[in-house]
Design a protein around this motif. Structure first.
Motif, PDB file in Angstrom:
ATOM      1  N   LEU A  39       0.814  -1.222   0.000  1.00 34.25           N
ATOM      2  CA  LEU A  39       0.000   0.000   0.000  1.00 34.25           C
ATOM      3  C   LEU A  39       0.847   1.271   0.000  1.00 34.25           C
ATOM      4  O   LEU A  39       0.302   2.368   0.179  1.00 34.25           O
ATOM      5  N   THR A  40       2.142   1.135  -0.216  1.00 29.85           N
ATOM      6  CA  THR A  40       3.030   2.293  -0.150  1.00 29.85           C
ATOM      7  C   THR A  40       2.506   3.467  -0.965  1.00 29.85           C
ATOM      8  O   THR A  40       2.549   4.630  -0.533  1.00 29.85           O
ATOM      9  N   TRP A  41       1.978   3.183  -2.131  1.00 28.05           N
ATOM     10  CA  TRP A  41       1.485   4.231  -3.032  1.00 28.05           C
ATOM     11  C   TRP A  41       0.273   4.966  -2.464  1.00 28.05           C
ATOM     12  O   TRP A  41      -0.025   6.094  -2.876  1.00 28.05           O
ATOM     13  N   ALA A  42      -0.422   4.353  -1.496  1.00 26.97           N
ATOM     14  CA  ALA A  42      -1.667   4.941  -0.992  1.00 26.97           C
ATOM     15  C   ALA A  42      -1.545   5.480   0.423  1.00 26.97           C
ATOM     16  O   ALA A  42      -2.462   6.168   0.900  1.00 26.97           O
ATOM     17  N   PHE A  89      -4.417   3.891   8.797  1.00 29.80           N
ATOM     18  CA  PHE A  89      -4.856   3.578   7.437  1.00 29.80           C
ATOM     19  C   PHE A  89      -4.802   2.078   7.175  1.00 29.80           C
ATOM     20  O   PHE A  89      -5.774   1.479   6.698  1.00 29.80           O
ATOM     21  N   VAL A  90      -3.673   1.464   7.495  1.00 34.72           N
ATOM     22  CA  VAL A  90      -3.519   0.019   7.265  1.00 34.72           C
ATOM     23  C   VAL A  90      -4.535  -0.769   8.092  1.00 34.72           C
ATOM     24  O   VAL A  90      -5.118  -1.753   7.631  1.00 34.72           O
ATOM     25  N   SER A  91      -4.780  -0.298   9.312  1.00 31.38           N
ATOM     26  CA  SER A  91      -5.767  -0.954  10.167  1.00 31.38           C
ATOM     27  C   SER A  91      -7.157  -0.923   9.539  1.00 31.38           C
ATOM     28  O   SER A  91      -7.909  -1.909   9.612  1.00 31.38           O
ATOM     29  N   GLN A  92      -7.509   0.189   8.905  1.00 29.37           N
ATOM     30  CA  GLN A  92      -8.807   0.299   8.239  1.00 29.37           C
ATOM     31  C   GLN A  92      -8.907  -0.634   7.036  1.00 29.37           C
ATOM     32  O   GLN A  92      -9.971  -1.185   6.747  1.00 29.37           O
ATOM     33  N   VAL A  93      -7.795  -0.814   6.326  1.00 25.46           N
ATOM     34  CA  VAL A  93      -7.793  -1.753   5.195  1.00 25.46           C
ATOM     35  C   VAL A  93      -8.009  -3.170   5.700  1.00 25.46           C
ATOM     36  O   VAL A  93      -8.803  -3.929   5.125  1.00 25.46           O
ATOM     37  N   PHE A 137     -12.134   1.050  -2.782  1.00 29.15           N
ATOM     38  CA  PHE A 137     -12.212   1.282  -1.340  1.00 29.15           C
ATOM     39  C   PHE A 137     -10.961   2.001  -0.849  1.00 29.15           C
ATOM     40  O   PHE A 137     -11.038   2.953  -0.056  1.00 29.15           O
ATOM     41  N   ILE A 138      -9.804   1.547  -1.296  1.00 34.92           N
ATOM     42  CA  ILE A 138      -8.540   2.142  -0.850  1.00 34.92           C
ATOM     43  C   ILE A 138      -8.447   3.603  -1.284  1.00 34.92           C
ATOM     44  O   ILE A 138      -8.014   4.469  -0.517  1.00 34.92           O
ATOM     45  N   ARG A 139      -8.879   3.888  -2.503  1.00 30.75           N
ATOM     46  CA  ARG A 139      -8.865   5.280  -2.966  1.00 30.75           C
ATOM     47  C   ARG A 139      -9.783   6.154  -2.118  1.00 30.75           C
ATOM     48  O   ARG A 139      -9.434   7.276  -1.732  1.00 30.75           O
ATOM     49  N   GLU A 140     -10.986   5.638  -1.844  1.00 31.11           N
ATOM     50  CA  GLU A 140     -11.942   6.396  -1.043  1.00 31.11           C
ATOM     51  C   GLU A 140     -11.408   6.595   0.380  1.00 31.11           C
ATOM     52  O   GLU A 140     -11.547   7.675   0.967  1.00 31.11           O
ATOM     53  N   LEU A 141     -10.815   5.548   0.926  1.00 29.50           N
ATOM     54  CA  LEU A 141     -10.238   5.653   2.264  1.00 29.50           C
ATOM     55  C   LEU A 141      -9.124   6.689   2.273  1.00 29.50           C
ATOM     56  O   LEU A 141      -9.030   7.505   3.201  1.00 29.50           O
ATOM     57  N   ASN A 197      -8.838   9.256   0.497  1.00 28.36           N
ATOM     58  CA  ASN A 197      -9.424  10.598   0.410  1.00 28.36           C
ATOM     59  C   ASN A 197      -9.849  11.127   1.776  1.00 28.36           C
ATOM     60  O   ASN A 197     -10.038  12.333   1.949  1.00 28.36           O
ATOM     61  N   ARG A 198     -10.034  10.215   2.736  1.00 27.63           N
ATOM     62  CA  ARG A 198     -10.419  10.641   4.082  1.00 27.63           C
ATOM     63  C   ARG A 198      -9.200  11.042   4.913  1.00 27.63           C
ATOM     64  O   ARG A 198      -9.353  11.637   5.978  1.00 27.63           O
ATOM     65  N   TYR A 199      -8.029  10.663   4.456  1.00 25.15           N
ATOM     66  CA  TYR A 199      -6.801  11.018   5.181  1.00 25.15           C
ATOM     67  C   TYR A 199      -6.155  12.230   4.507  1.00 25.15           C
ATOM     68  O   TYR A 199      -5.033  12.173   4.030  1.00 25.15           O
ATOM     69  N   THR A 200      -6.899  13.328   4.466  1.00 28.26           N
ATOM     70  CA  THR A 200      -6.394  14.551   3.861  1.00 28.26           C
ATOM     71  C   THR A 200      -6.642  15.705   4.818  1.00 28.26           C
ATOM     72  O   THR A 200      -7.317  15.549   5.848  1.00 28.26           O
ATOM     73  N   THR A 201      -6.124  16.862   4.470  1.00 27.08           N
ATOM     74  CA  THR A 201      -6.322  18.044   5.321  1.00 27.08           C
ATOM     75  C   THR A 201      -7.756  18.549   5.273  1.00 27.08           C
ATOM     76  O   THR A 201      -8.123  19.415   6.076  1.00 27.08           O
ATOM     77  N   GLU A 202      -8.581  18.012   4.381  1.00 26.23           N
ATOM     78  CA  GLU A 202      -9.973  18.454   4.279  1.00 26.23           C
ATOM     79  C   GLU A 202     -10.965  17.367   4.677  1.00 26.23           C
ATOM     80  O   GLU A 202     -12.173  17.543   4.548  1.00 26.23           O
ATOM     81  N   ASN A 203     -10.461  16.236   5.164  1.00 22.41           N
ATOM     82  CA  ASN A 203     -11.351  15.142   5.522  1.00 22.41           C
ATOM     83  C   ASN A 203     -10.727  14.343   6.656  1.00 22.41           C
ATOM     84  O   ASN A 203      -9.576  14.572   7.037  1.00 22.41           O
ATOM     85  N   LEU A 204     -11.476  13.393   7.196  1.00 21.68           N
ATOM     86  CA  LEU A 204     -11.006  12.516   8.265  1.00 21.68           C
ATOM     87  C   LEU A 204     -11.665  11.151   8.119  1.00 21.68           C
ATOM     88  O   LEU A 204     -12.781  11.053   7.602  1.00 21.68           O
ATOM     89  N   PRO A 205     -10.999  10.100   8.580  1.00 18.12           N
ATOM     90  CA  PRO A 205     -11.624   8.770   8.527  1.00 18.12           C
ATOM     91  C   PRO A 205     -12.475   8.504   9.764  1.00 18.12           C
ATOM     92  O   PRO A 205     -12.109   8.893  10.876  1.00 18.12           O
ATOM     93  N   THR A 206     -13.617   7.885   9.579  1.00 18.89           N
ATOM     94  CA  THR A 206     -14.409   7.420  10.718  1.00 18.89           C
ATOM     95  C   THR A 206     -13.987   5.988  11.023  1.00 18.89           C
ATOM     96  O   THR A 206     -14.155   5.093  10.193  1.00 18.89           O
ATOM     97  N   THR A 207     -13.441   5.772  12.200  1.00 17.56           N
ATOM     98  CA  THR A 207     -12.971   4.439  12.585  1.00 17.56           C
ATOM     99  C   THR A 207     -13.773   3.845  13.731  1.00 17.56           C
ATOM    100  O   THR A 207     -13.647   2.666  14.021  1.00 17.56           O
ATOM    101  N   VAL A 208     -14.587   4.663  14.396  1.00 19.74           N
ATOM    102  CA  VAL A 208     -15.429   4.172  15.485  1.00 19.74           C
ATOM    103  C   VAL A 208     -16.836   3.960  14.929  1.00 19.74           C
ATOM    104  O   VAL A 208     -17.588   4.908  14.715  1.00 19.74           O
TER     105      VAL A 208
END
Length: 407
Positions: A185-188, A200-204, A231-235, A237-248
């Protein structure tokens, strides 16, 4: 012994499931029109997306407790179990049939049939002769049926089947699979350091295990390369300065979590406007998810304290504007004391509902999971600092002080 065997079996199933993700990530860029199945055609199988029955590659995945030749000798049970699976296929003699692969953490000895099936040392004639010799000389009851079927097989069919077979030995042990996924997943991987990457890896992994359970339970047949990559692309996109991942996730909240907040200040605030029991429960769920999610973001360096304090300030400003409007709109002069209280409760509940549905303030531009904003408003309603606290009932400050004085 039975418990040990069950543990080993469970470990083997988990290994083949996790190994399949590594295989998909590594090969996916060369197989965009293919999909993976689990326990459908074999332990793991590659298939055409358009037709899951059209198998491209069949993989038997074996976890052995040693990196040596355990399970790969010419008379080994795992070798003959694998051969029996291949023998039972109707396309065993088809030269255009799917590749037949034995994947194992063990390493084949140089004088074994398995070694002769390795891509780098491939010798079909040698593999055939060693297997024939073992089939004739072995007395193992566990392999008798497979050995007899192999001996009875037409030599041409046997040769065709083995020409499609190969051994991938010396595969990584279970403890190395996470690192392999991370490398693939280095590229992502997101920026932000190791904590962000770990998240990120945990979410994958979480996504993959949910997909794997659905396949094993028969709720879905396969997962395609394009689906996983989407899925990986969408995920990402959540790890950016304008978004966040929901993990809970909502499903992670239990009744035990909800009971933690009996008598909490934000719950008292809801009681002041007579927020009903079902709605009160959802408020507590939002609160717990929000504070848990926020803790994870901060711990994983996905959110900084400055950004958080700015968001809280904007929530307070929004509340102050709406609270002031509510007070100004109250018309209480002609009402009895009982009706005054009813009017205040109704106004406060209306303010609460309006703000819980408000999306005008968000932690980041493209983060739109509503539970976080709702939960943060409840957190502010329970703030220890009276200057930072917000509320719903017009007299919430005096009411809370009176309640505290009685405790």
């Amino acid at each position: 012994m039975a418990g040990h065997n069950a543990s080993a079996s469970a470990g083997g199933y988990l290994y083949q499931t996790d190994w399949a993700l590594v295989d998909l990530l590594r090969k996916g860029h060369t197989r965009p029109d293919q999909a993976i199945t689990l326990e459908l055609h074999d332990d793991v199988a590659w298939n055409e997306v358009s037709d899951v029955a059209n198998v491209v590659e069949l993989l038997q995945v074996k976890l052995h407790g040693t990196s040596k030749s355990a399970g790969l000798g010419d008379m080994a049970v795992d070798v003959w179990k694998t051969i029996k699976i291949w023998l039972d296929r109707p396309d065993r003699g088809d030269p255009q049939g799917p590749d037949l692969v034995l994947v194992t953490t063990s390493v084949a000895a140089e004088d074994s049939a398995a070694h002769a099936l390795r891509p780098a040392t491939r010798d079909i004639a040698a593999a055939t002769n060693r297997l024939l010799a073992a089939a004739k000389s072995s007395k193992n009851d566990d392999t008798e049926v497979a050995r007899k079927a192999f001996l009875d097989l037409d030599p041409a069919v046997r040769g065709t089947m083995l020409s499609r077979a190969r051994l991938l030995d010396g595969q990584m042990p279970p403890e190395d699979l996470n690192a392999a996924v991370r490398e693939a997943l280095t590229w992502a991987l997101p920026t932000g350091g190791s904590h962000a990457e770990d998240s990120f890896v945990s979410q994958v992994w979480k996504y993959w295990h949910e997909v794997a359970v659905d396949m094993l339970a028969g709720r879905r047949a396969a997962v395609s390369v394009t689906e996983v990559r989407a899925f990986i692309r969408e995920l990402r996109n959540r790890y950016t300065t304008e978004n966040l991942p929901t993990t809970v996730e909502l499903s992670s909240i239990t009744e035990e979590h909800i009971r933690l907040y009996d008598g909490a200040r934000f719950v008292r605030q809801l009681d002041l406007v007579k927020y009903s029991s079902p709605a009160l429960r959802t408020a507590i769920v939002d609160y717990h998810r929000a504070i848990t999610q926020e803790t994870e973001w901060l711990s994983n360096s996905l959110l900084d304290v400055y950004e958080l304090r700015k968001f809280e300030a904007e929530l307070r400003f929004e509340w102050e504007r709406e609270f002031t409007s509510m007070i100004e709109d109250l018309e209480l002069d002609a009402l009895s004391p009982e009706d005054v209280e009813v009017a205040k409760i109704k106004a406060g509940r209306g303010l609460l509902r309006y703000l819980l549905n408000s999306t005008s303030v968000s932690i980041r531009t493209y983060y739109n999971d509503g539970f976080y904003g709702r939960g943060k408003r409840h957190e502010l309603a329970g703030h220890d600092d009276t200057l930072q606290r917000i509320g719903w009932h017009p007299d919430f400050a005096d009411r809370l002080e009176a309640i505290t004085a009685k405790i």
